[in-house]
Design a protein around this motif. Structure first.
Motif, PDB file in Angstrom:
ATOM      1  N   GLU A  71       0.835  -1.192   0.000  1.00 22.52           N
ATOM      2  CA  GLU A  71       0.000   0.000   0.000  1.00 22.52           C
ATOM      3  C   GLU A  71       0.879   1.255   0.000  1.00 22.52           C
ATOM      4  OE1 GLU A  71      -3.021   0.021  -0.480  1.00 22.52           O
ATOM      5  OE2 GLU A  71      -3.669   2.038   0.046  1.00 22.52           O
ATOM      6  N   GLU A  72       1.906   1.247   0.857  1.00 21.31           N
ATOM      7  CA  GLU A  72       2.824   2.387   0.896  1.00 21.31           C
ATOM      8  C   GLU A  72       3.505   2.563  -0.455  1.00 21.31           C
ATOM      9  OE1 GLU A  72       4.487   2.806   5.423  1.00 21.31           O
ATOM     10  OE2 GLU A  72       5.086   1.030   4.320  1.00 21.31           O
ATOM     11  N   GLU A  73       3.854   1.440  -1.050  1.00 16.78           N
ATOM     12  CA  GLU A  73       4.511   1.485  -2.357  1.00 16.78           C
ATOM     13  C   GLU A  73       3.610   2.164  -3.383  1.00 16.78           C
ATOM     14  OE1 GLU A  73       5.849  -1.954  -5.357  1.00 16.78           O
ATOM     15  OE2 GLU A  73       6.626  -2.187  -3.325  1.00 16.78           O
ATOM     16  N   ARG A  74       2.348   1.786  -3.372  1.00 19.09           N
ATOM     17  CA  ARG A  74       1.397   2.386  -4.313  1.00 19.09           C
ATOM     18  C   ARG A  74       1.251   3.879  -4.074  1.00 19.09           C
ATOM     19  NH1 ARG A  74      -1.522  -2.571  -4.116  1.00 19.09           N
ATOM     20  NH2 ARG A  74      -2.617  -1.956  -2.242  1.00 19.09           N
ATOM     21  N   VAL A  75       1.176   4.230  -2.790  1.00 23.98           N
ATOM     22  CA  VAL A  75       1.021   5.650  -2.461  1.00 23.98           C
ATOM     23  C   VAL A  75       2.218   6.435  -2.983  1.00 23.98           C
ATOM     24  CG1 VAL A  75       0.941   7.298  -0.565  1.00 23.98           C
ATOM     25  CG2 VAL A  75      -0.437   5.229  -0.456  1.00 23.98           C
ATOM     26  N   ILE A  76       3.396   5.887  -2.773  1.00 23.30           N
ATOM     27  CA  ILE A  76       4.609   6.587  -3.215  1.00 23.30           C
ATOM     28  C   ILE A  76       4.608   6.761  -4.731  1.00 23.30           C
ATOM     29  CG2 ILE A  76       7.115   6.436  -3.403  1.00 23.30           C
ATOM     30  CD1 ILE A  76       7.050   4.904  -0.703  1.00 23.30           C
ATOM     31  N   ILE A  77       4.288   5.697  -5.425  1.00 25.33           N
ATOM     32  CA  ILE A  77       4.281   5.773  -6.887  1.00 25.33           C
ATOM     33  C   ILE A  77       3.277   6.813  -7.367  1.00 25.33           C
ATOM     34  CG2 ILE A  77       3.687   4.528  -8.996  1.00 25.33           C
ATOM     35  CD1 ILE A  77       4.819   2.009  -7.650  1.00 25.33           C
ATOM     36  N   ASP A  78       2.118   6.785  -6.786  1.00 26.39           N
ATOM     37  CA  ASP A  78       1.071   7.706  -7.244  1.00 26.39           C
ATOM     38  C   ASP A  78       1.377   9.146  -6.862  1.00 26.39           C
ATOM     39  OD1 ASP A  78      -0.463   5.718  -8.446  1.00 26.39           O
ATOM     40  OD2 ASP A  78      -1.267   5.121  -6.515  1.00 26.39           O
ATOM     41  N   SER A  88       9.618  15.298   0.806  1.00 24.56           N
ATOM     42  CA  SER A  88       9.070  15.694   2.109  1.00 24.56           C
ATOM     43  C   SER A  88       7.551  15.734   2.063  1.00 24.56           C
ATOM     44  CB  SER A  88       9.625  17.048   2.519  1.00 24.56           C
ATOM     45  OG  SER A  88       9.334  18.008   1.544  1.00 24.56           O
ATOM     46  N   VAL A  89       7.009  16.164   0.928  1.00 23.44           N
ATOM     47  CA  VAL A  89       5.548  16.184   0.792  1.00 23.44           C
ATOM     48  C   VAL A  89       5.010  14.758   0.746  1.00 23.44           C
ATOM     49  CG1 VAL A  89       3.620  17.004  -0.592  1.00 23.44           C
ATOM     50  CG2 VAL A  89       5.705  18.348  -0.492  1.00 23.44           C
ATOM     51  N   ILE A  90       5.696  13.928  -0.012  1.00 22.41           N
ATOM     52  CA  ILE A  90       5.282  12.524  -0.095  1.00 22.41           C
ATOM     53  C   ILE A  90       5.339  11.886   1.288  1.00 22.41           C
ATOM     54  CG2 ILE A  90       5.896  10.265  -1.040  1.00 22.41           C
ATOM     55  CD1 ILE A  90       6.883  11.727  -3.568  1.00 22.41           C
ATOM     56  N   ALA A  91       6.392  12.210   2.022  1.00 23.66           N
ATOM     57  CA  ALA A  91       6.547  11.638   3.367  1.00 23.66           C
ATOM     58  C   ALA A  91       5.404  12.049   4.282  1.00 23.66           C
ATOM     59  CB  ALA A  91       7.892  12.067   3.955  1.00 23.66           C
ATOM     60  N   SER A  92       4.848  13.226   4.040  1.00 14.29           N
ATOM     61  CA  SER A  92       3.758  13.696   4.892  1.00 14.29           C
ATOM     62  C   SER A  92       2.508  12.843   4.729  1.00 14.29           C
ATOM     63  CB  SER A  92       3.446  15.163   4.594  1.00 14.29           C
ATOM     64  OG  SER A  92       2.881  15.286   3.309  1.00 14.29           O
ATOM     65  N   TYR A  93       2.428  12.099   3.646  1.00 13.77           N
ATOM     66  CA  TYR A  93       1.286  11.206   3.433  1.00 13.77           C
ATOM     67  C   TYR A  93       1.536   9.820   4.033  1.00 13.77           C
ATOM     68  CZ  TYR A  93      -0.820  14.482   0.138  1.00 13.77           C
ATOM     69  OH  TYR A  93      -1.410  15.573  -0.438  1.00 13.77           O
ATOM     70  N   LEU A  94       2.759   9.587   4.457  1.00 11.67           N
ATOM     71  CA  LEU A  94       3.110   8.273   4.994  1.00 11.67           C
ATOM     72  C   LEU A  94       3.634   8.427   6.419  1.00 11.67           C
ATOM     73  CD1 LEU A  94       4.942   6.948   1.831  1.00 11.67           C
ATOM     74  CD2 LEU A  94       2.751   6.136   2.677  1.00 11.67           C
ATOM     75  N   PRO A  95       2.757   8.378   7.383  1.00 14.60           N
ATOM     76  CA  PRO A  95       3.154   8.582   8.766  1.00 14.60           C
ATOM     77  C   PRO A  95       4.268   7.623   9.184  1.00 14.60           C
ATOM     78  CG  PRO A  95       0.770   8.430   8.572  1.00 14.60           C
ATOM     79  CD  PRO A  95       1.331   8.084   7.242  1.00 14.60           C
ATOM     80  N   GLY A  96       5.289   8.173   9.796  1.00 13.75           N
ATOM     81  CA  GLY A  96       6.377   7.334  10.277  1.00 13.75           C
ATOM     82  C   GLY A  96       7.488   7.105   9.278  1.00 13.75           C
ATOM     83  N   ASN A 100      13.902  10.913   3.543  1.00 15.18           N
ATOM     84  CA  ASN A 100      15.140  10.238   3.146  1.00 15.18           C
ATOM     85  C   ASN A 100      14.886   8.760   2.843  1.00 15.18           C
ATOM     86  OD1 ASN A 100      17.924  10.682   2.664  1.00 15.18           O
ATOM     87  ND2 ASN A 100      18.426   9.546   4.523  1.00 15.18           N
ATOM     88  N   GLU A 101      14.105   8.148   3.690  1.00 11.88           N
ATOM     89  CA  GLU A 101      13.798   6.729   3.520  1.00 11.88           C
ATOM     90  C   GLU A 101      13.018   6.506   2.220  1.00 11.88           C
ATOM     91  OE1 GLU A 101      11.379   5.302   6.689  1.00 11.88           O
ATOM     92  OE2 GLU A 101      12.008   3.221   6.452  1.00 11.88           O
ATOM     93  N   ILE A 102      12.051   7.365   1.980  1.00  8.66           N
ATOM     94  CA  ILE A 102      11.235   7.247   0.770  1.00  8.66           C
ATOM     95  C   ILE A 102      12.094   7.490  -0.466  1.00  8.66           C
ATOM     96  CG2 ILE A 102       9.336   8.289  -0.511  1.00  8.66           C
ATOM     97  CD1 ILE A 102       8.048   8.847   2.277  1.00  8.66           C
ATOM     98  N   LYS A 103      12.947   8.490  -0.348  1.00  5.65           N
ATOM     99  CA  LYS A 103      13.832   8.801  -1.471  1.00  5.65           C
ATOM    100  C   LYS A 103      14.736   7.604  -1.790  1.00  5.65           C
ATOM    101  CE  LYS A 103      17.052  11.650  -0.470  1.00  5.65           C
ATOM    102  NZ  LYS A 103      17.667  12.940  -0.067  1.00  5.65           N
TER     103      LYS A 103
END
Length: 327
Positions: A71-78, A88-96, A100-103
């Motif tokens: 699910e997180e993967e899908r959110v990131i892609i979208d 940083s904006v993308i990270a705000s949609y993924l609590p925790g 840097n981790e997402i990047k």
DNA sequence: AACGTAGCCAACCGCCTACAC
DNA sequence: CGTGTAGGCGGTTGGCTACGT
């Protein structure tokens, strides 16, 4: 690991458990109002910036550890499709999760996954057909050359080529309508063409992930009656019947809405498929890489590629629409 | 066993922006 | 308004690990 020290005497490099403890203790006691002052307060020989980074990316108590979920993967892609590298904006949609981790996750895994699926990770659009076909060209050639082609086989190959050309043209038309640019990859799996091509072990996927497909169709349906480039009636009228069913059955994101991310089910309305196997004959179940998806997954819910297949496989319909398109 | 390579990820670097003065 | 500074962000680096040869 070697410890590095800057000219100003401040330590750089990996943090020790002791430093971590000092930083956490200090922030728990005093908070982090001023990152500049914090190192002195904590007794750390680090710059404030380094402390902030260590805290936000590693020590923060609400950091979520472990592998990213589907699910997180899908959110990131979208979100990346919408926002680009706004980590940083993308990270705000993924609590925790940290930016840097997402990047890192994006750069090391998702990017490659999309590329394997024939999607340009920068544009989230299909890569050029050359990019897509070149990697499998040797396989196609070796497969065909390994057979003693009869006249029937040769004719069949010609048919394949014709079908491929049609697919490329449809893709180019779609992209032209959507972006004003051409060059798009074949949007259907190779087995669409015929067994002679479908046997190549090629990483195929639907042309766009479902979300992007939604955007494509949305834009497609919102096109003015006349094509802006040519001032001619748009191709959409000719193609609309083909996509009607897809547009009615698929949930698509409202690109005019600014409420992105507010819908609780917006990421569950569709799937971002991985890869599909090129040929069930070629790939047994245990041979399939984990990033392949089944044809069943691919075909449910219906996608534009299915519609394209309809065009291509139904000769009568095909002739009709192509006539309309070419007129 | 030794070496090479690729993947992963923490941390750093440099730039940009907001804000105080 | 111009300047300096702190904080934030995205890009990049470098070390560790796993895996293949």
């Amino acid at each position: 690991m070697e410890m590095t020290t800057e000219e100003n005497g401040l330590k750089k490099g990996p943090w020790t458990p002791e430093e971590d403890r000092m930083l956490v203790d200090c922030i728990q006691k005093h908070g982090h109002g001023s990152w500049k002052e914090l190192p002195k307060l904590a007794g750390l020989n680090r710059c404030g910036k380094s402390c902030r980074l260590r805290w936000t990316n590693y020590l923060r108590p609400d950091i979520k550890r472990g592998a990213f979920t589907d699910e997180e993967e899908r959110v990131i892609i979208d979100l990346h499709a919408e926002l680009g590298n706004k980590w940083s904006v993308i990270a705000s949609y993924l609590p925790g999760r940290t930016d840097n981790e997402i990047k890192n996750f994006w750069n090391t895994r998702l990017k490659k996954k999309l590329l394997r699926n024939g999607i340009d990770p920068d544009t989230h659009m299909p890569r050029t057909h050359l990019d897509t076909l070149l990697p499998v060209l040797p396989q196609l050639l070796s497969y065909n050359s390994s057979r003693n082609l009869t006249w029937e086989g040769i004719v069949r190959s010609q048919e394949d080529a014709a079908r491929l050309a049609k697919v490329l043209l449809v893709g180019n038309i779609l992209q032209l309508l959507n972006t004003g640019t051409t060059s798009v990859l074949p949007p259907v799996a190779m087995e669409t063409f015929s067994p002679s091509l479908g046997s190549a072990q090629v990483t195929n996927r639907p042309p766009w992930d479902s979300h992007m497909m939604g955007l494509q169709l949305e834009r497609f349906t919102q096109k003015p009656e006349f094509d802006a480039l040519t001032c001619q009636p748009s191709f959409k009228d000719a193609l609309r019947p083909v996509f009607q069913n897809t547009m009615e059955t698929n949930n698509v994101m409202d690109i005019n809405s600014n409420k992105f991310g507010e819908s609780s089910n917006m990421y569950t309305d569709y799937e971002v498929p991985d890869l599909i196997s090129a040929s069930p004959v070629c790939l047994s179940t245990d041979q399939e890489p984990d990033n392949f998806i089944s044809l069943a997954e691919f075909s449910n819910p219906p996608t534009t590629s299915e519609a394209l297949e309809d065009i291509l496989m139904d000769d009568e319909a095909s002739n009709y629409y192509w006539k309309r398109v070419l007129e």
